[in-house]
Design a protein around this motif. Structure first.
Motif, PDB file in Angstrom:
ATOM      1  N   SER A  32      -7.150  31.616 -24.669  1.00 36.85           N
ATOM      2  CA  SER A  32      -8.064  31.674 -23.507  1.00 36.85           C
ATOM      3  C   SER A  32      -7.799  30.518 -22.546  1.00 36.85           C
ATOM      4  N   ASN A  33      -7.445  29.347 -23.064  1.00 39.32           N
ATOM      5  CA  ASN A  33      -7.118  28.219 -22.174  1.00 39.32           C
ATOM      6  C   ASN A  33      -5.867  28.535 -21.358  1.00 39.32           C
ATOM      7  N   GLY A  34      -4.846  29.106 -22.017  1.00 40.94           N
ATOM      8  CA  GLY A  34      -3.612  29.491 -21.309  1.00 40.94           C
ATOM      9  C   GLY A  34      -3.925  30.473 -20.173  1.00 40.94           C
ATOM     10  N   LYS A  68      -6.892  30.849 -18.738  1.00 43.32           N
ATOM     11  CA  LYS A  68      -7.801  30.257 -17.729  1.00 43.32           C
ATOM     12  C   LYS A  68      -7.063  29.316 -16.785  1.00 43.32           C
ATOM     13  N   TYR A  69      -6.147  28.522 -17.376  1.00 38.65           N
ATOM     14  CA  TYR A  69      -5.529  27.474 -16.562  1.00 38.65           C
ATOM     15  C   TYR A  69      -4.097  27.832 -16.165  1.00 38.65           C
ATOM     16  N   TYR A  70      -3.926  29.121 -15.678  1.00 40.45           N
ATOM     17  CA  TYR A  70      -2.593  29.539 -15.230  1.00 40.45           C
ATOM     18  C   TYR A  70      -2.313  28.932 -13.853  1.00 40.45           C
ATOM     19  N   THR A 111       2.280  28.882 -25.967  1.00 37.71           N
ATOM     20  CA  THR A 111       2.964  28.282 -24.809  1.00 37.71           C
ATOM     21  C   THR A 111       2.546  29.015 -23.534  1.00 37.71           C
ATOM     22  N   ASP A 112       2.346  28.241 -22.485  1.00 36.41           N
ATOM     23  CA  ASP A 112       2.087  28.881 -21.176  1.00 36.41           C
ATOM     24  C   ASP A 112       2.862  28.147 -20.106  1.00 36.41           C
ATOM     25  N   ASN A 113       2.962  28.768 -18.953  1.00 35.85           N
ATOM     26  CA  ASN A 113       3.605  28.062 -17.827  1.00 35.85           C
ATOM     27  C   ASN A 113       2.544  27.743 -16.767  1.00 35.85           C
ATOM     28  N   ILE A 145      -0.892  25.241 -15.284  1.00 39.20           N
ATOM     29  CA  ILE A 145      -0.939  24.018 -14.468  1.00 39.20           C
ATOM     30  C   ILE A 145      -0.729  22.741 -15.283  1.00 39.20           C
ATOM     31  N   GLY A 146      -0.818  22.878 -16.596  1.00 38.99           N
ATOM     32  CA  GLY A 146      -0.569  21.712 -17.456  1.00 38.99           C
ATOM     33  C   GLY A 146      -1.733  20.722 -17.477  1.00 38.99           C
ATOM     34  N   ILE A 147      -1.627  19.749 -18.347  1.00 38.61           N
ATOM     35  CA  ILE A 147      -2.686  18.733 -18.475  1.00 38.61           C
ATOM     36  C   ILE A 147      -2.098  17.402 -18.007  1.00 38.61           C
ATOM     37  N   PHE A 174     -16.499  17.959 -24.646  1.00 35.41           N
ATOM     38  CA  PHE A 174     -16.966  18.021 -23.245  1.00 35.41           C
ATOM     39  C   PHE A 174     -15.961  17.470 -22.229  1.00 35.41           C
ATOM     40  N   LYS A 175     -14.711  17.312 -22.657  1.00 34.29           N
ATOM     41  CA  LYS A 175     -13.711  16.801 -21.692  1.00 34.29           C
ATOM     42  C   LYS A 175     -13.043  17.998 -21.023  1.00 34.29           C
ATOM     43  N   ARG A 176     -13.176  18.040 -19.704  1.00 33.13           N
ATOM     44  CA  ARG A 176     -12.574  19.138 -18.930  1.00 33.13           C
ATOM     45  C   ARG A 176     -11.847  18.522 -17.740  1.00 33.13           C
ATOM     46  N   PHE A 177     -10.614  18.961 -17.535  1.00 32.51           N
ATOM     47  CA  PHE A 177      -9.815  18.315 -16.481  1.00 32.51           C
ATOM     48  C   PHE A 177      -9.518  19.223 -15.284  1.00 32.51           C
ATOM     49  N   HIS A 178      -9.951  20.504 -15.445  1.00 38.36           N
ATOM     50  CA  HIS A 178      -9.701  21.442 -14.335  1.00 38.36           C
ATOM     51  C   HIS A 178     -10.979  22.219 -14.079  1.00 38.36           C
ATOM     52  N   VAL A 179     -12.043  21.510 -13.747  1.00 39.65           N
ATOM     53  CA  VAL A 179     -13.371  22.130 -13.595  1.00 39.65           C
ATOM     54  C   VAL A 179     -13.328  23.235 -12.544  1.00 39.65           C
ATOM     55  N   GLY A 209     -16.219  26.689 -18.546  1.00 35.34           N
ATOM     56  CA  GLY A 209     -16.070  26.505 -20.009  1.00 35.34           C
ATOM     57  C   GLY A 209     -17.020  25.413 -20.482  1.00 35.34           C
ATOM     58  N   SER A 210     -17.163  25.335 -21.796  1.00 38.48           N
ATOM     59  CA  SER A 210     -18.103  24.334 -22.362  1.00 38.48           C
ATOM     60  C   SER A 210     -17.427  22.985 -22.563  1.00 38.48           C
ATOM     61  N   GLY A 211     -16.090  22.958 -22.596  1.00 40.39           N
ATOM     62  CA  GLY A 211     -15.366  21.711 -22.912  1.00 40.39           C
ATOM     63  C   GLY A 211     -15.416  21.393 -24.394  1.00 40.39           C
ATOM     64  N   LEU A 212     -15.757  22.422 -25.183  1.00 44.48           N
ATOM     65  CA  LEU A 212     -15.843  22.184 -26.634  1.00 44.48           C
ATOM     66  C   LEU A 212     -14.748  22.922 -27.412  1.00 44.48           C
ATOM     67  N   GLY A 213     -13.999  23.793 -26.719  1.00 42.54           N
ATOM     68  CA  GLY A 213     -13.005  24.650 -27.389  1.00 42.54           C
ATOM     69  C   GLY A 213     -11.965  23.864 -28.175  1.00 42.54           C
ATOM     70  N   MET A 214     -11.324  22.885 -27.520  1.00 40.95           N
ATOM     71  CA  MET A 214     -10.241  22.144 -28.188  1.00 40.95           C
ATOM     72  C   MET A 214     -10.784  21.249 -29.313  1.00 40.95           C
ATOM     73  N   ALA A 215     -12.023  20.738 -29.101  1.00 39.08           N
ATOM     74  CA  ALA A 215     -12.645  19.930 -30.175  1.00 39.08           C
ATOM     75  C   ALA A 215     -12.855  20.812 -31.412  1.00 39.08           C
TER      76      ALA A 215
HETATM   77  N1  LIG Z   1      -3.326  25.401 -21.723  1.00 36.76           N
HETATM   78  C1  LIG Z   1      -3.911  24.500 -20.943  1.00 36.76           C
HETATM   79  N2  LIG Z   1      -3.447  24.266 -19.710  1.00 36.76           N
HETATM   80  C2  LIG Z   1      -4.033  23.379 -18.895  1.00 36.76           C
HETATM   81  N3  LIG Z   1      -5.125  22.660 -19.239  1.00 36.76           N
HETATM   82  C3  LIG Z   1      -5.646  22.889 -20.453  1.00 36.76           C
HETATM   83  C4  LIG Z   1      -5.079  23.799 -21.368  1.00 36.76           C
HETATM   84  N4  LIG Z   1      -5.822  23.784 -22.490  1.00 36.76           N
HETATM   85  C5  LIG Z   1      -6.809  22.890 -22.274  1.00 36.76           C
HETATM   86  N5  LIG Z   1      -6.719  22.346 -21.056  1.00 36.76           N
HETATM   87  C6  LIG Z   1      -7.598  21.294 -20.481  1.00 36.76           C
HETATM   88  O1  LIG Z   1      -8.361  20.740 -21.536  1.00 36.76           O
HETATM   89  C7  LIG Z   1      -9.769  20.905 -21.287  1.00 36.76           C
HETATM   90  C8  LIG Z   1     -10.505  21.094 -22.572  1.00 36.76           C
HETATM   91  O2  LIG Z   1     -10.267  22.360 -23.101  1.00 36.76           O
HETATM   92  P1  LIG Z   1     -11.413  23.108 -23.881  1.00 36.76           P
HETATM   93  O3  LIG Z   1     -11.942  22.163 -24.862  1.00 36.76           O
HETATM   94  O4  LIG Z   1     -10.894  24.375 -24.386  1.00 36.76           O
HETATM   95  O5  LIG Z   1     -12.516  23.271 -22.807  1.00 36.76           O
HETATM   96  P2  LIG Z   1     -12.795  24.478 -21.824  1.00 36.76           P
HETATM   97  O6  LIG Z   1     -14.142  24.916 -22.181  1.00 36.76           O
HETATM   98  O7  LIG Z   1     -12.712  23.835 -20.507  1.00 36.76           O
HETATM   99  O8  LIG Z   1     -11.761  25.490 -22.028  1.00 36.76           O
HETATM  100  C9  LIG Z   1      -9.832  22.067 -20.345  1.00 36.76           C
HETATM  101  O9  LIG Z   1     -11.007  21.996 -19.564  1.00 36.76           O
HETATM  102  C10 LIG Z   1      -8.572  21.887 -19.522  1.00 36.76           C
HETATM  103  O10 LIG Z   1      -8.787  20.969 -18.497  1.00 36.76           O
END
Ligand SMILES: Nc1ncnc2c1ncn2[C@@H]1O[C@H](COP(=O)(O)OP(=O)(O)O)[C@@H](O)[C@H]1O
Ligand SMILES: [Mg+2]
Length: 484
Positions: free
Chosen positions: A385-387, A389-391, A416-418, A420-422, A434-439, A444-450
């Protein structure tokens, strides 16, 4: 020889030396006593001689005085025989001085005969002349015995002096030599041990060998006991240091968990509050719109409320998942990853709709995977879902690709995705809550990766990421042992 045995030998020898010395002293004293008795014997003979003379000269004499004198004369040989023990008899026989004993016995016999004459004379059965004759015979015998007695006694005493004193001297000398030898061996083994213990051997096995070679008996036992005691004490100290370290590290991790919890509570309530207050004000507008009869506007606002509630629901669901991730709460089962991907695609239909990204998956497993299915569903769904969302809107063919495969020892998931990257500076924070870098790019909740991180830790696996502005790759490896 043990130190205690050496000391025991010294005690035995000293006791023997003292006993022989005391015995010799007693025996020599006995000789002196015999001389004294013989002197008394002569004294009483002299007394009797005077009385006999008085009778001869017709001087009146109490006959009882004669009886008393004879009894006194008889007492010394009796005392002599009483003093002589079995050992004395043997020695006297060996050195041929036992005639002293015969003298005593004869002396007693003569005294008895003289006493009989006194009795007969008193009764009038014996004439005065015969009585005098008998007394003179007895006096001769007594005198003779006194003279003869001195010689064997002197010989016996000098034999004791000649034999026992050198014996005592020899034993004393032997004792002194032995004691000094034993004390030297004891002190030299103590000295050797001290040198050994103070000479810092290279390692403890060396010290053991040296101890075996150079030390025996109590000293060895003492050193072994002391070493064991020191080892135990050191172990206790080590244990207490270890315990302290454990307590410190646990206190630190508790402190960290506490801080994280406080932060989490703050962020969670903050993120819960904004959709709630948004919805509350919108509900107010809906009421006003309905009152004003503007149903269309009311519907519009109600839809926004619905969206806000959906966001809220997602957040609450994510928080619940996160809270559950630390505990094994589902049955383990064989996971059908094809089915898992199909189910996930259904759930992500809202995100895939109108999404230019192409999602491809490749599953290549040589062995069945057994685990809690929900964990893998959440891991894969979050990464994909992150891949999605952040295309990157600037790329012609945005894609997300997921590889699921296993090697001999590990199970792997790579997404793997192509996109916008982090940004580099945020890559270390991706797994924080709760860390989100592409609001602006997606919600999103910012809890997925945690949540993903927690699942991977639970499964003893590892997750790494590589990201640049040309795309992102997440790699997960989990030991196969955890999945059989
Ligand atoms: N595949 C990715 N490409 C770009 N940024 C990503 C990717 N996966 C995670 N991120 C960055 O890491 C943050 C945290 O991810 P996540 O915990 O899943 O929260 P979110 O609820 O925002 O998806 C995202 O908000 C995004 O900024
Ligand atoms: Mg996410």
């Amino acid at each position: 020889m043990n130190i205690s045995n050496k000391l025991m030998l010294i005690v035995i020898l000293t006791t023997a030396e003292v006993s022989i010395t005391v015995f010799s002293a007693f025996e020599i004293a006995k000789g002196a006593k015999f001389h004294q008795l013989n002197f008394l014997h002569l004294k009483y003979i002299n007394q009797l001689t005077k009385t006999v003379k008085k009778i001869k000269n017709d001087t009146p004499v109490d006959i009882n005085t004669i009886e008393f004198d004879i009894l006194a004369i008889k007492q010394q040989p009796i005392d002599c025989l009483d003093e002589v023990n079995y050992l004395n008899r043997v020695i006297m026989k060996v050195i041929k001085t036992d005639q002293a004993l015969t003298i005593c016995e004869n002396d007693i016999e003569i005294a008895d005969k003289a006493l009989l004459s006194v009795t007969q004379y008193k009764k009038g059965e014996l004439s005065r002349d015969d009585f005098l004759l008998n007394l003179n015979v007895a006096l001769d015998g007594f005198n003779q015995h006194s003279e003869m007695f001195e010689e064997p006694i002197r010989k016996t005493v000098s034999f004791i002096l000649i034999t026992l004193i050198p014996l005592v001297l020899i034993i004393s000398l032997f004792n002194i030599i032995l004691i000094s030898y034993l004390s030297r061996t004891i002190s030299s083994s103590i000295r050797n041990l001290t040198i050994l213990l103070t000479s810092k051997p290279e390692d403890s096995t060396n010290l053991d060998d040296e101890l075996d070679k150079n030390t025996t008996g109590e000293l060895k036992a003492l050193v072994i006991a002391a070493r064991q005691r020191i080892k135990d004490d050191l172990l206790n100290i080590e244990n207490s240091i270890e315990l302290k370290a454990i307590v410190n590290s646990q206190t630190a991790s508790l402190q960290q968990a506490n801080d994280e919890l406080a932060q989490f509570a703050y962020r969670a309530s903050h993120d819960l509050k904004s959709p709630l207050s948004g919805a509350k004000s919108l509900a107010q507008f809906v009421i006003q719109d309905i009152e004003a009869g503007d149903i269309e506007e009311a519907c519009q606002n109600a839809k926004i409320i619905y969206q806000q509630m959906e966001k809220l629901e997602t957040l609450v669901v994510d928080i619940l998942l996160l809270a559950k991730a630390d505990i094994g709460n589902e049955n383990e089962e064989l996971i059908d990853f094809n089915q898992l991907i199909t189910d996930m695609e259904e759930r992500l239909a809202w995100l895939m709709k109108d999404n230019p990204c192409t999602l491809t998956t490749n599953i290549n497993l040589s062995t069945p995977i057994k685990s809690e299915k929900a964990r893998f569903a959440q891991i894969i769904e979050n990464l994909i879902s992150n891949g999605l969302k952040y295309y990157d809107t600037n790329k012609d063919a945005p894609y997300v690709h997921c590889d699921i495969f296993n090697e001999q020892e590990t199970f792997n998931i790579t997404v793997t995705d192509n996109g916008i990257g982090i940004p580099d500076k945020h890559q270390s924070e991706v797994f924080d809550m709760f860390k989100r870098f592409h609001v602006e790019a997606s919600s999103g909740s910012g809890l997925g990766m945690a949540l993903v991180k927690k699942h991977i830790e639970y499964l003893d696996g590892e997750i790494s990421l590589q990201s640049s502005n040309s795309g992102t790759t997440f790699k997960i490896t989990i030991p196969m042992d955890k999945l059989r």
